[in-house]
Design a protein around this motif. Structure first.
Motif, PDB file in Angstrom:
ATOM      1  N   ASP A  56      64.286  26.524 -52.744  1.00 34.35           N
ATOM      2  CA  ASP A  56      65.643  27.241 -52.218  1.00 34.35           C
ATOM      3  C   ASP A  56      65.291  27.503 -50.537  1.00 34.35           C
ATOM      4  O   ASP A  56      66.248  27.790 -50.047  1.00 34.35           O
ATOM      5  CB  ASP A  56      65.855  28.743 -52.647  1.00 34.35           C
ATOM      6  CG  ASP A  56      64.524  29.462 -52.787  1.00 34.35           C
ATOM      7  OD1 ASP A  56      63.506  29.315 -51.971  1.00 34.35           O
ATOM      8  OD2 ASP A  56      64.474  30.749 -53.112  1.00 34.35           O
ATOM      9  N   GLU A  57      64.177  26.756 -50.113  1.00 26.95           N
ATOM     10  CA  GLU A  57      64.022  26.982 -48.681  1.00 26.95           C
ATOM     11  C   GLU A  57      64.373  25.220 -48.022  1.00 26.95           C
ATOM     12  O   GLU A  57      64.127  25.270 -46.910  1.00 26.95           O
ATOM     13  CB  GLU A  57      62.800  27.402 -48.234  1.00 26.95           C
ATOM     14  CG  GLU A  57      62.683  28.956 -48.604  1.00 26.95           C
ATOM     15  CD  GLU A  57      61.195  29.500 -48.092  1.00 26.95           C
ATOM     16  OE1 GLU A  57      60.402  28.740 -47.704  1.00 26.95           O
ATOM     17  OE2 GLU A  57      61.193  30.762 -48.043  1.00 26.95           O
ATOM     18  N   THR A 106      73.268  24.011 -43.659  1.00 31.00           N
ATOM     19  CA  THR A 106      73.328  25.468 -44.069  1.00 31.00           C
ATOM     20  C   THR A 106      72.608  26.140 -42.951  1.00 31.00           C
ATOM     21  O   THR A 106      73.276  27.305 -42.722  1.00 31.00           O
ATOM     22  CB  THR A 106      72.818  25.714 -45.433  1.00 31.00           C
ATOM     23  OG1 THR A 106      71.516  25.150 -45.559  1.00 31.00           O
ATOM     24  CG2 THR A 106      73.707  25.133 -46.463  1.00 31.00           C
ATOM     25  N   GLU A 107      71.690  25.684 -42.526  1.00 27.33           N
ATOM     26  CA  GLU A 107      71.075  26.511 -41.623  1.00 27.33           C
ATOM     27  C   GLU A 107      71.899  26.666 -40.271  1.00 27.33           C
ATOM     28  O   GLU A 107      72.106  27.605 -39.525  1.00 27.33           O
ATOM     29  CB  GLU A 107      69.635  25.959 -41.202  1.00 27.33           C
ATOM     30  CG  GLU A 107      68.902  26.643 -39.986  1.00 27.33           C
ATOM     31  CD  GLU A 107      67.542  25.601 -39.672  1.00 27.33           C
ATOM     32  OE1 GLU A 107      67.099  26.184 -38.560  1.00 27.33           O
ATOM     33  OE2 GLU A 107      67.362  24.845 -40.417  1.00 27.33           O
ATOM     34  N   GLU A 139      74.508  30.010 -41.579  1.00 22.66           N
ATOM     35  CA  GLU A 139      73.408  30.633 -41.272  1.00 22.66           C
ATOM     36  C   GLU A 139      72.520  31.004 -42.856  1.00 22.66           C
ATOM     37  O   GLU A 139      72.388  32.081 -43.136  1.00 22.66           O
ATOM     38  CB  GLU A 139      73.960  32.203 -40.992  1.00 22.66           C
ATOM     39  CG  GLU A 139      74.709  32.073 -39.670  1.00 22.66           C
ATOM     40  CD  GLU A 139      75.450  33.499 -39.328  1.00 22.66           C
ATOM     41  OE1 GLU A 139      75.607  34.267 -39.924  1.00 22.66           O
ATOM     42  OE2 GLU A 139      75.767  33.546 -37.862  1.00 22.66           O
ATOM     43  N   ASP A 140      72.250  29.868 -43.372  1.00 25.18           N
ATOM     44  CA  ASP A 140      71.621  29.847 -44.522  1.00 25.18           C
ATOM     45  C   ASP A 140      72.304  30.784 -45.845  1.00 25.18           C
ATOM     46  O   ASP A 140      71.592  30.932 -46.786  1.00 25.18           O
ATOM     47  CB  ASP A 140      70.104  30.446 -44.550  1.00 25.18           C
ATOM     48  CG  ASP A 140      69.356  29.507 -43.535  1.00 25.18           C
ATOM     49  OD1 ASP A 140      69.327  28.072 -43.661  1.00 25.18           O
ATOM     50  OD2 ASP A 140      68.594  30.093 -42.731  1.00 25.18           O
ATOM     51  N   ALA A 141      73.430  30.747 -45.643  1.00 21.82           N
ATOM     52  CA  ALA A 141      74.357  31.535 -46.786  1.00 21.82           C
ATOM     53  C   ALA A 141      75.748  31.078 -46.871  1.00 21.82           C
ATOM     54  O   ALA A 141      76.702  31.077 -46.445  1.00 21.82           O
ATOM     55  CB  ALA A 141      74.532  33.087 -46.333  1.00 21.82           C
ATOM     56  N   ILE A 142      75.767  30.109 -47.949  1.00 23.52           N
ATOM     57  CA  ILE A 142      77.079  29.362 -48.306  1.00 23.52           C
ATOM     58  C   ILE A 142      77.812  30.402 -49.290  1.00 23.52           C
ATOM     59  O   ILE A 142      77.290  30.905 -50.307  1.00 23.52           O
ATOM     60  CB  ILE A 142      76.824  28.015 -48.852  1.00 23.52           C
ATOM     61  CG1 ILE A 142      75.973  27.109 -47.892  1.00 23.52           C
ATOM     62  CG2 ILE A 142      78.042  27.463 -49.535  1.00 23.52           C
ATOM     63  CD1 ILE A 142      75.956  25.739 -48.448  1.00 23.52           C
ATOM     64  N   ASP A 143      79.074  30.347 -48.717  1.00 27.24           N
ATOM     65  CA  ASP A 143      80.043  31.272 -49.662  1.00 27.24           C
ATOM     66  C   ASP A 143      80.498  30.363 -51.112  1.00 27.24           C
ATOM     67  O   ASP A 143      81.190  29.408 -50.865  1.00 27.24           O
ATOM     68  CB  ASP A 143      81.359  31.772 -49.083  1.00 27.24           C
ATOM     69  CG  ASP A 143      82.314  32.564 -49.847  1.00 27.24           C
ATOM     70  OD1 ASP A 143      81.903  32.796 -50.902  1.00 27.24           O
ATOM     71  OD2 ASP A 143      83.171  33.199 -49.223  1.00 27.24           O
ATOM     72  N   ASP A 144      79.796  30.624 -52.310  1.00 30.24           N
ATOM     73  CA  ASP A 144      80.135  29.887 -53.546  1.00 30.24           C
ATOM     74  C   ASP A 144      81.541  30.017 -53.889  1.00 30.24           C
ATOM     75  O   ASP A 144      82.063  29.192 -54.434  1.00 30.24           O
ATOM     76  CB  ASP A 144      79.428  30.690 -54.539  1.00 30.24           C
ATOM     77  CG  ASP A 144      77.750  29.900 -54.323  1.00 30.24           C
ATOM     78  OD1 ASP A 144      77.488  29.191 -53.503  1.00 30.24           O
ATOM     79  OD2 ASP A 144      76.815  30.606 -55.184  1.00 30.24           O
TER      80      ASP A 144
END
Length: 333
Positions: free
Chosen positions: A127-128, A285-286, A290-295
């Motif tokens: 996940d990283e 995504t980084e 900001e490492d947080a994709i809106d599913d």
């Protein structure tokens, strides 16, 4: 058969009567005239490079052994980047279509139904975005016969120049039924915790769905996405994510270069392309999410097709890409 998926004549994927097809390329296999036998040194060099780069070549002879490794790896590395190589486009559907999106799906459907997959690449990440030590990527090489199977000549020539060994695909290629049996029990598909990473991947998932179901693709896009959601519950398409990244454009290689992601292994082989897809996804995504994709906005969309993979959803209907350009782009990428 629905008029939306009718080609001019014939839908037998094992037929050599390709001149009866509504074809966009010269795909009469008996007259292919390809010089595919004089580049053994180049092909051997590519295979060595794959292994040196952590890309494991999988043939019929080592299929069982490599799936045992994959079963272990996916437990800790549940992000699966995927790419396929397939023999181009040989037919166009004729008839009436509800929309451009409908045409694009019927174009995909009739070609996936007619043709055979050549390669599949699977790369595993955590996940990283970190890769496993040692082997990171498995490149599956399927049975393919240049004398018997349909293909677009320019596509096969490109793949050959990229190092794909068609004579070995004929002698030691993987049987798709055996592959499906092992993939279904591997913990890679049918799993809510596994996230699939792809790039402009309608055709890629079309071939995988055909293999896993041992059936032709559903006649309409809605049923296609319903089946896709069962086998691949979580999909991200990098090309679709690019809609929110105004500075990014082009195919996979161009996007990777813009993001300063280096390719590992030979281009236009499924293993290297899947690895580049995975690394590009995490870099994107980084930098852009900001490492947080809106599913709710991005999960389950496949670029170029008109319906969301998700259970409710609108989709890609606003795309201005023409049907022909969309499929040509998918092949090039």
């Amino acid at each position: 058969m629905s008029p939306a998926v009718t080609v001019t004549k014939g839908e037998d994927a094992n037929s050599n009567n390709n001149n009866n097809m509504n074809s966009n390329s010269n795909n009469n296999n008996s007259n292919n005239n390809l010089n595919l036998n004089n580049k053994d040194a180049s092909r051997n060099e590519n295979e060595i490079n794959n292994e040196d780069c952590g890309i494991r070549e999988v043939w019929a002879s080592n299929l069982h052994e490599e799936f045992r490794s994959i079963c272990r790896v996916v437990e800790s590395f549940p992000y699966v980047a995927m790419d396929t190589e397939f023999p181009g486009v040989v037919a166009r559907p004729i008839g009436d279509f509800k929309s451009s999106a409908d045409y694009q799906y019927q174009l995909l459907r009739c070609n996936v139904d007619l043709l055979k997959i050549i390669q599949l690449g699977l790369t595993f990440l955590d996940d990283e975005g970190k890769l496993p030590e040692g082997i990171t990527t498995w490149q599956f090489n399927f049975k393919f016969n240049l004398t018997e199977d349909m293909y677009a000549e320019d596509s096969v020539e490109l793949l050959h120049c990229s190092g794909i060994r068609f004579e070995k695909h004929e002698s030691d290629g993987i049987d798709t039924v055996q592959f499906a049996e092992m993939l279904l029990s591997s913990g890679v598909v049918l799993m809510d915790n596994v996230r699939w990473l792809s790039f402009h991947s309608g055709y890629d998932f079309g071939y995988l769905l055909k293999i896993l179901t041992c059936q032709n693709l559903p006649q309409n896009e809605k049923d296609f996405f319903s089946s896709l959601r069962l086998y691949f519950p979580c999909i991200y398409d990098v090309k679709y994510l690019m809609k929110s990244c105004k500075s990014l454009k082009g195919g996979l290689q161009e996007v990777a270069e813009l993001l300063e992601v280096d390719r590992i292994g030979p281009q236009h082989q499924a293993g290297s392309d899947s690895l580049l897809t995975g690394l590009t996804f995490f870099k994107m995504t980084e930098m852009y999410f900001e490492d947080a994709i809106d599913d709710s906005k991005y999960l389950g969309h496949l670029y170029g097709l008109g319906t969301n993979h998700g259970e409710k959803g609108g989709g890609d209907r606003g795309s201005s890409t023409s049907p022909t350009a969309a499929v040509d782009n998918a092949i090039e990428e």
